[in-house]
Design a protein around this motif. Structure first.
Motif, PDB file in Angstrom:
ATOM      1  N   GLN A   1      41.083 -22.531   4.000  1.00  0.00           N
ATOM      2  CA  GLN A   1      40.288 -22.118   2.850  1.00  0.00           C
ATOM      3  C   GLN A   1      40.319 -23.252   1.844  1.00  0.00           C
ATOM      4  O   GLN A   1      41.134 -24.164   1.970  1.00  0.00           O
ATOM      5  CB  GLN A   1      40.804 -20.798   2.261  1.00  0.00           C
ATOM      6  N   THR A   2      39.429 -23.183   0.843  1.00  0.00           N
ATOM      7  CA  THR A   2      39.427 -24.256  -0.159  1.00  0.00           C
ATOM      8  C   THR A   2      40.189 -23.876  -1.426  1.00  0.00           C
ATOM      9  O   THR A   2      40.855 -24.707  -2.015  1.00  0.00           O
ATOM     10  CB  THR A   2      37.992 -24.636  -0.575  1.00  0.00           C
ATOM     11  N   ASP A   3      40.081 -22.612  -1.866  1.00  0.00           N
ATOM     12  CA  ASP A   3      40.567 -22.184  -3.183  1.00  0.00           C
ATOM     13  C   ASP A   3      39.854 -22.989  -4.272  1.00  0.00           C
ATOM     14  O   ASP A   3      40.352 -23.144  -5.376  1.00  0.00           O
ATOM     15  CB  ASP A   3      42.090 -22.355  -3.284  1.00  0.00           C
ATOM     16  N   PHE A   4      38.663 -23.521  -3.923  1.00  0.00           N
ATOM     17  CA  PHE A   4      37.911 -24.355  -4.862  1.00  0.00           C
ATOM     18  C   PHE A   4      37.036 -23.510  -5.795  1.00  0.00           C
ATOM     19  O   PHE A   4      36.930 -22.307  -5.656  1.00  0.00           O
ATOM     20  CB  PHE A   4      37.034 -25.347  -4.085  1.00  0.00           C
ATOM     21  N   GLY A   5      36.398 -24.220  -6.692  1.00  0.00           N
ATOM     22  CA  GLY A   5      35.573 -23.625  -7.721  1.00  0.00           C
ATOM     23  C   GLY A   5      35.913 -24.209  -9.078  1.00  0.00           C
ATOM     24  O   GLY A   5      35.170 -24.056 -10.042  1.00  0.00           O
ATOM     25  N   GLN A   6      37.072 -24.892  -9.182  1.00  0.00           N
ATOM     26  CA  GLN A   6      37.468 -25.531 -10.445  1.00  0.00           C
ATOM     27  C   GLN A   6      36.381 -26.545 -10.846  1.00  0.00           C
ATOM     28  O   GLN A   6      35.881 -27.292 -10.010  1.00  0.00           O
ATOM     29  CB  GLN A   6      38.818 -26.254 -10.295  1.00  0.00           C
ATOM     30  N   ALA A   7      36.077 -26.557 -12.126  1.00  0.00           N
ATOM     31  CA  ALA A   7      34.946 -27.365 -12.614  1.00  0.00           C
ATOM     32  C   ALA A   7      35.152 -28.863 -12.411  1.00  0.00           C
ATOM     33  O   ALA A   7      34.191 -29.626 -12.347  1.00  0.00           O
ATOM     34  CB  ALA A   7      34.695 -27.060 -14.091  1.00  0.00           C
ATOM     35  N   ASN A   8      36.403 -29.310 -12.309  1.00  0.00           N
ATOM     36  CA  ASN A   8      36.664 -30.754 -12.175  1.00  0.00           C
ATOM     37  C   ASN A   8      36.775 -31.203 -10.718  1.00  0.00           C
ATOM     38  O   ASN A   8      37.202 -32.316 -10.447  1.00  0.00           O
ATOM     39  CB  ASN A   8      37.950 -31.124 -12.932  1.00  0.00           C
ATOM     40  N   HIS A   9      36.408 -30.347  -9.787  1.00  0.00           N
ATOM     41  CA  HIS A   9      36.453 -30.688  -8.358  1.00  0.00           C
ATOM     42  C   HIS A   9      35.043 -30.718  -7.763  1.00  0.00           C
ATOM     43  O   HIS A   9      34.114 -30.172  -8.366  1.00  0.00           O
ATOM     44  CB  HIS A   9      37.281 -29.640  -7.597  1.00  0.00           C
ATOM     45  N   PRO A  10      34.907 -31.303  -6.587  1.00  0.00           N
ATOM     46  CA  PRO A  10      33.627 -31.158  -5.883  1.00  0.00           C
ATOM     47  C   PRO A  10      33.321 -29.665  -5.678  1.00  0.00           C
ATOM     48  O   PRO A  10      34.216 -28.823  -5.812  1.00  0.00           O
ATOM     49  CB  PRO A  10      33.885 -31.836  -4.526  1.00  0.00           C
ATOM     50  N   THR A  11      32.085 -29.346  -5.341  1.00  0.00           N
ATOM     51  CA  THR A  11      31.754 -27.935  -5.093  1.00  0.00           C
ATOM     52  C   THR A  11      32.549 -27.441  -3.878  1.00  0.00           C
ATOM     53  O   THR A  11      32.991 -28.244  -3.053  1.00  0.00           O
ATOM     54  CB  THR A  11      30.253 -27.761  -4.810  1.00  0.00           C
ATOM     55  N   PRO A  12      32.719 -26.120  -3.751  1.00  0.00           N
ATOM     56  CA  PRO A  12      33.515 -25.602  -2.630  1.00  0.00           C
ATOM     57  C   PRO A  12      33.040 -26.057  -1.251  1.00  0.00           C
ATOM     58  O   PRO A  12      33.868 -26.385  -0.393  1.00  0.00           O
ATOM     59  CB  PRO A  12      33.396 -24.086  -2.802  1.00  0.00           C
TER      60      PRO A  12
END
Length: 289
Positions: A242-253
């Motif tokens: 999984q990515t656990d992404f979505g943070q504004a300072n990271h690339p998109t998920p």
């Protein structure tokens, strides 16, 4: 190169959110669909995302979009009513507390925020939720939640509990017949646990997440080589990417997921092995046939 055909991200963040996000629900679903992904599960620390997922599914077809519930103070904490409602409405995962967990608050010096990212709104101070009574046993309400999840098709996921709490919850859930149990990002520094404990939990029957977030500079808690070695020792059949992404300072998920797979391939995993952890295992976990 796109590695995401048929991939599923069971743990991804989008806006609306109390934290700044790189994409909203609709953008996330659109990008995941465009990349050929099969499904995403929306996660929010402050509310159920089940209704949001249903609305997104009405607008964007060609990808499965599901919701989940995190048992933080904002939904009443360890609240069986919220769990029952979310499950009946189709939640795929019920997460134990994250930002409201006593262990999380202790990690961040009493704040339900993160050092790595700040909430965009004021958060009331919290005492911190633990799943354990003073005598070290599980609180009765946790058994109520476990019993609601059992037989529902939903997954019990562990959140930001301490390694000790996680072990006790997993053991209780498995012994009471919960079919699907997931250990949340055990390599992330908030709730980092030894590989030996991860292996023990998998032997009990749990799946474990392996997360792109743990490789990112601000959140870095493991090296790619160690991550891959750990996956091999745990067993590919019980690891879920999984990515656990979505943070504004990271690339998109979706960009983050693609990059994650590229890193894993460069560090010795085969395409077939990655496919198992990105496609087959999560599909089995959340009940997609």
């Amino acid at each position: 190169m796109n590695h995401l055909k048929g991939a599923i991200d069971i743990h991804v963040h989008s806006s609306p959110s109390i934290f700044p996000r790189s994409v909203n629900d609709l953008e996330l679903a659109e990008q995941a669909k465009k990349a050929g992904m099969r499904a995403i599960v929306l996660k929010a620390h402050e509310e159920s995302t089940v209704s949001r997922a249903k609305l997104v599914s009405k607008v964007i077809d060609g990808i499965e979009v599901y919701g989940s519930l995190v048992l933080n103070e904002y939904v009443g904490g360890l609240n069986p009513y919220a769990v029952d409602m979310a499950i009946q409405q189709g939640a795929k995962l019920i997460w134990m507390p994250t930002g409201s967990a006593k262990h999380h608050l202790e990690h961040y010096g009493g704040k339900s925020d993160y050092k790595e990212m700040k909430s965009t709104i004021r958060l009331l101070p919290q005492k911190g939720i633990t799943v354990l009574a003073e005598d070290g046993r599980l609180l009765p309400v946790v058994y109520d939640i476990i019993d609601l999840i059992k037989g529902s098709g939903a997954v019990l996921a562990t959140g930001h509990l301490s390694p000790l709490e996680t072990r006790i919850v997993v053991e209780a859930a498995v012994s009471r017949g919960v079919e699907k149990v997931l250990v949340a990002h055990p390599d992330l520094k908030i709730n980092k646990m030894d590989l030996s404990l991860q292996i023990e939990l998998v032997k009990m029957g749990a799946y474990v997440e392996k997360s792109m977030l743990t490789l990112m500079p601000l959140w870095k808690s493991i090296e790619p080589d160690e991550l891959v070695q750990g996956i091999r020792q745990i067993g590919l059949d019980k690891c879920i990417l999984q990515t656990d992404f979505g943070q504004a300072n990271h690339p998109t998920p979706t960009e983050g997921y693609n990059h994650f797979i590229q890193i894993l391939l460069e560090h010795g995993l085969t395409e077939k092995e990655v496919e198992q952890m990105a496609c087959s295992n999560p599909a089995e976990l959340i009940g997609l046939t």
